[in-house]
Design an enzyme around this catalytic site. Structure first.
Site, PDB file in Angstrom:
ATOM      1  N   ASP A   1       1.761 -30.467  -6.580  1.00  0.00           N
ATOM      2  CA  ASP A   1       1.707 -31.585  -5.617  1.00  0.00           C
ATOM      3  C   ASP A   1       2.500 -31.158  -4.394  1.00  0.00           C
ATOM      4  O   ASP A   1       3.161 -30.113  -4.396  1.00  0.00           O
ATOM      5  CB  ASP A   1       2.261 -32.888  -6.228  1.00  0.00           C
ATOM      6  CG  ASP A   1       1.623 -34.134  -5.604  1.00  0.00           C
ATOM      7  OD1 ASP A   1       1.805 -34.345  -4.389  1.00  0.00           O
ATOM      8  OD2 ASP A   1       0.945 -34.874  -6.326  1.00  0.00           O
TER       9      ASP A   1
ATOM     10  N   TYR B   1     -14.084 -40.068   4.171  1.00  0.00           N
ATOM     11  CA  TYR B   1     -13.734 -39.996   2.739  1.00  0.00           C
ATOM     12  C   TYR B   1     -14.988 -39.796   1.877  1.00  0.00           C
ATOM     13  O   TYR B   1     -15.044 -38.892   1.038  1.00  0.00           O
ATOM     14  CB  TYR B   1     -12.979 -41.260   2.320  1.00  0.00           C
ATOM     15  CG  TYR B   1     -12.555 -41.282   0.874  1.00  0.00           C
ATOM     16  CD1 TYR B   1     -11.531 -40.443   0.418  1.00  0.00           C
ATOM     17  CD2 TYR B   1     -13.169 -42.130  -0.042  1.00  0.00           C
ATOM     18  CE1 TYR B   1     -11.134 -40.466  -0.914  1.00  0.00           C
ATOM     19  CE2 TYR B   1     -12.770 -42.158  -1.375  1.00  0.00           C
ATOM     20  CZ  TYR B   1     -11.755 -41.325  -1.810  1.00  0.00           C
ATOM     21  OH  TYR B   1     -11.371 -41.348  -3.134  1.00  0.00           O
TER      22      TYR B   1
ATOM     23  N   LYS C   1     -16.219 -36.589  -0.654  1.00  0.00           N
ATOM     24  CA  LYS C   1     -16.550 -36.731  -2.079  1.00  0.00           C
ATOM     25  C   LYS C   1     -18.005 -36.331  -2.348  1.00  0.00           C
ATOM     26  O   LYS C   1     -18.320 -35.745  -3.377  1.00  0.00           O
ATOM     27  CB  LYS C   1     -16.251 -38.160  -2.549  1.00  0.00           C
ATOM     28  CG  LYS C   1     -14.763 -38.537  -2.457  1.00  0.00           C
ATOM     29  CD  LYS C   1     -13.867 -37.587  -3.271  1.00  0.00           C
ATOM     30  CE  LYS C   1     -12.420 -38.031  -3.298  1.00  0.00           C
ATOM     31  NZ  LYS C   1     -11.554 -37.161  -4.103  1.00  0.00           N
TER      32      LYS C   1
HETATM   33  P1  NAI Z   1      -2.510 -41.059  -5.470  1.00  0.00           P
HETATM   34  O1  NAI Z   1      -2.303 -41.252  -4.011  1.00  0.00           O
HETATM   35  O2  NAI Z   1      -1.790 -41.926  -6.428  1.00  0.00           O
HETATM   36  O3  NAI Z   1      -2.283 -39.534  -5.871  1.00  0.00           O
HETATM   37  C1  NAI Z   1      -2.779 -38.486  -5.089  1.00  0.00           C
HETATM   38  C2  NAI Z   1      -1.802 -37.316  -5.153  1.00  0.00           C
HETATM   39  O4  NAI Z   1      -2.325 -36.264  -4.340  1.00  0.00           O
HETATM   40  C3  NAI Z   1      -0.400 -37.667  -4.608  1.00  0.00           C
HETATM   41  O5  NAI Z   1       0.599 -37.346  -5.548  1.00  0.00           O
HETATM   42  C4  NAI Z   1      -0.299 -36.839  -3.362  1.00  0.00           C
HETATM   43  O6  NAI Z   1       1.029 -36.397  -3.064  1.00  0.00           O
HETATM   44  C5  NAI Z   1      -1.231 -35.660  -3.689  1.00  0.00           C
HETATM   45  N1  NAI Z   1      -1.616 -34.991  -2.459  1.00  0.00           N
HETATM   46  C6  NAI Z   1      -2.089 -35.568  -1.321  1.00  0.00           C
HETATM   47  N2  NAI Z   1      -2.196 -34.648  -0.355  1.00  0.00           N
HETATM   48  C7  NAI Z   1      -1.777 -33.460  -0.880  1.00  0.00           C
HETATM   49  C8  NAI Z   1      -1.631 -32.155  -0.350  1.00  0.00           C
HETATM   50  N3  NAI Z   1      -1.906 -31.888   0.932  1.00  0.00           N
HETATM   51  N4  NAI Z   1      -1.192 -31.189  -1.188  1.00  0.00           N
HETATM   52  C9  NAI Z   1      -0.871 -31.452  -2.465  1.00  0.00           C
HETATM   53  N5  NAI Z   1      -0.965 -32.678  -3.006  1.00  0.00           N
HETATM   54  C10 NAI Z   1      -1.412 -33.672  -2.221  1.00  0.00           C
HETATM   55  O7  NAI Z   1      -4.087 -41.234  -5.647  1.00  0.00           O
HETATM   56  P2  NAI Z   1      -5.009 -41.366  -6.951  1.00  0.00           P
HETATM   57  O8  NAI Z   1      -5.636 -42.699  -6.877  1.00  0.00           O
HETATM   58  O9  NAI Z   1      -4.333 -40.932  -8.161  1.00  0.00           O
HETATM   59  O10 NAI Z   1      -6.163 -40.332  -6.560  1.00  0.00           O
HETATM   60  C11 NAI Z   1      -6.400 -39.132  -7.274  1.00  0.00           C
HETATM   61  C12 NAI Z   1      -7.799 -38.657  -6.930  1.00  0.00           C
HETATM   62  O11 NAI Z   1      -8.755 -39.625  -7.384  1.00  0.00           O
HETATM   63  C13 NAI Z   1      -8.049 -38.503  -5.426  1.00  0.00           C
HETATM   64  O12 NAI Z   1      -8.830 -37.345  -5.213  1.00  0.00           O
HETATM   65  C14 NAI Z   1      -8.841 -39.742  -5.076  1.00  0.00           C
HETATM   66  O13 NAI Z   1      -9.665 -39.529  -3.961  1.00  0.00           O
HETATM   67  C15 NAI Z   1      -9.629 -39.964  -6.338  1.00  0.00           C
HETATM   68  N6  NAI Z   1     -10.099 -41.318  -6.538  1.00  0.00           N
HETATM   69  C16 NAI Z   1      -9.224 -42.384  -6.570  1.00  0.00           C
HETATM   70  C17 NAI Z   1      -9.721 -43.662  -6.736  1.00  0.00           C
HETATM   71  C18 NAI Z   1      -8.839 -44.868  -6.764  1.00  0.00           C
HETATM   72  O14 NAI Z   1      -9.366 -45.991  -6.747  1.00  0.00           O
HETATM   73  N7  NAI Z   1      -7.512 -44.730  -6.836  1.00  0.00           N
HETATM   74  C19 NAI Z   1     -11.161 -43.919  -6.902  1.00  0.00           C
HETATM   75  C20 NAI Z   1     -11.968 -42.719  -6.890  1.00  0.00           C
HETATM   76  C21 NAI Z   1     -11.446 -41.486  -6.714  1.00  0.00           C
END
Ligand code: NAI
Length: 261
Positions: free
Chosen positions: A33, A154, A158
């Site tokens: 991360d 976004y 995806k």
């Molecule tokens: P979150 O925001 O809780 O976690 C995302 C993580 O990615 C964070 O820990 C962040 O620090 C890390 N991150 C962001 N930019 C980064 C970078 N440049 N380098 C390294 N790490 C980085 O989000 P969540 O919800 O857990 O999302 C995880 C995945 O699931 C994402 O790809 C999101 O697009 C996808 N997703 C989420 C949904 C939702 O409703 N929460 C729905 C569908 C897909």
């Protein structure tokens, strides 16, 4: 058999839940991360991806059994292209040699229900030609045009990642090396990423129109982790190239029953 996993986006949400589930199941797991992880690296830059890949291979002793790629941004900005698409495709391509050394290599990526939403085909095409400078410039152009154009970014990332999975999965480097490569397409998951989007009744009503989830409504991150962990487990021998929608019925609601003609 204990296996060595890398999970990106490990500090929060779906990635953190996946790390916890894998540890409960006694797998060896290393997180990546931008902060608070075993490997702190910025996947939005080429240097960060190469550094993350080199450290992943080193920490796993040269052989990586599975990668679960969750790092992502939802912001309507050009950087979202660099994290959501190139932070996946370039990082995974870099660690391919270490995956190939595993006897049971597997990869799963978090795409999204948004892969089915409106997108910019020009932006999707630029990502799929692996031209990051061009893709970032197109995304910046959408930002400059205002919110409704920027909001296509976004979904475009995806769509591109789900298409990349289909395209790459059957190549000799992946299928030929025994590596399954899949994505999941979650509906709304209760994580910090969407906290604001579901904070009020009005916001929830708007989201529920865009992403209707008749089966059990919003997901907890752990429920997505179960599918990611199954896709990367020894039990998955033949599923590849797929985006598996884990969406409470959103896809079936929005696209209907005839998606094959
Ligand atoms: P979150 O925001 O809780 O976690 C995302 C993580 O990615 C964070 O820990 C962040 O620090 C890390 N991150 C962001 N930019 C980064 C970078 N440049 N380098 C390294 N790490 C980085 O989000 P969540 O919800 O857990 O999302 C995880 C995945 O699931 C994402 O790809 C999101 O697009 C996808 N997703 C989420 C949904 C939702 O409703 N929460 C729905 C569908 C897909």
């Amino acid at each position: 058999m204990t296996r060595k996993y890398i999970v990106t986006g490990a500090a929060s949400g779906i990635g953190a839940a996946t790390v916890a589930l894998l540890k409960e199941r006694h797998e060896i797991v290393f997180g990546i991360d931008i902060h608070s992880a075993d490997i702190n690296a910025d996947l939005s830059t080429k240097g960060g991806r190469l550094d993350a890949a080199a450290k992943s291979i080193e920490i796993c002793g040269g052989t990586i059994d599975a990668v679960i790629a969750c790092a992502g941004l939802v912001h309507p900005i050009a950087k979202t292209v660099s994290v959501n698409f190139f932070g996946v495709s370039e990082y995974l391509t870099e660690i391919l040699p270490a995956l190939t050394k595993s006897s049971s290599p597997r990869v799963a990526i978090t795409s999204s229900m948004a892969s089915l939403m409106p997108n910019s085909s020009e932006l999707v095409d630029a990502m799929l030609t692996l031209d990051e400078n061009k893709a970032v410039a197109i995304a910046q152009g959408l930002v400059d045009k205002g919110h409704s154009e920027a909001s296509l970014i976004y979904g475009s990332t995806k769509r591109a990642v789900s298409r990349w999975v289909r395209r790459e999965s059957i190549k000799p480097e992946w299928a030929g090396a025994g590596i399954s490569l899949n994505a999941v397409g979650p509906g709304i998951v209760e994580t910090p990423m969407v906290a604001n989007m579901i904070a009020t009744a009005e916001a929830r009503a708007a989201i529920d129109t865009m992403v209707p989830m008749p089966l059990n409504h919003y997901l907890k991150p752990r429920q997505v982790a179960y599918l990611l962990v199954w896709l990367t487990s020894l039990e998955n021998t033949h599923t590849t190239g797929q985006t598996i929608y884990i969406d409470g019925g959103s896809d079936a609601t929005l696209r209907g029953d005839d998606i094959w003609s």
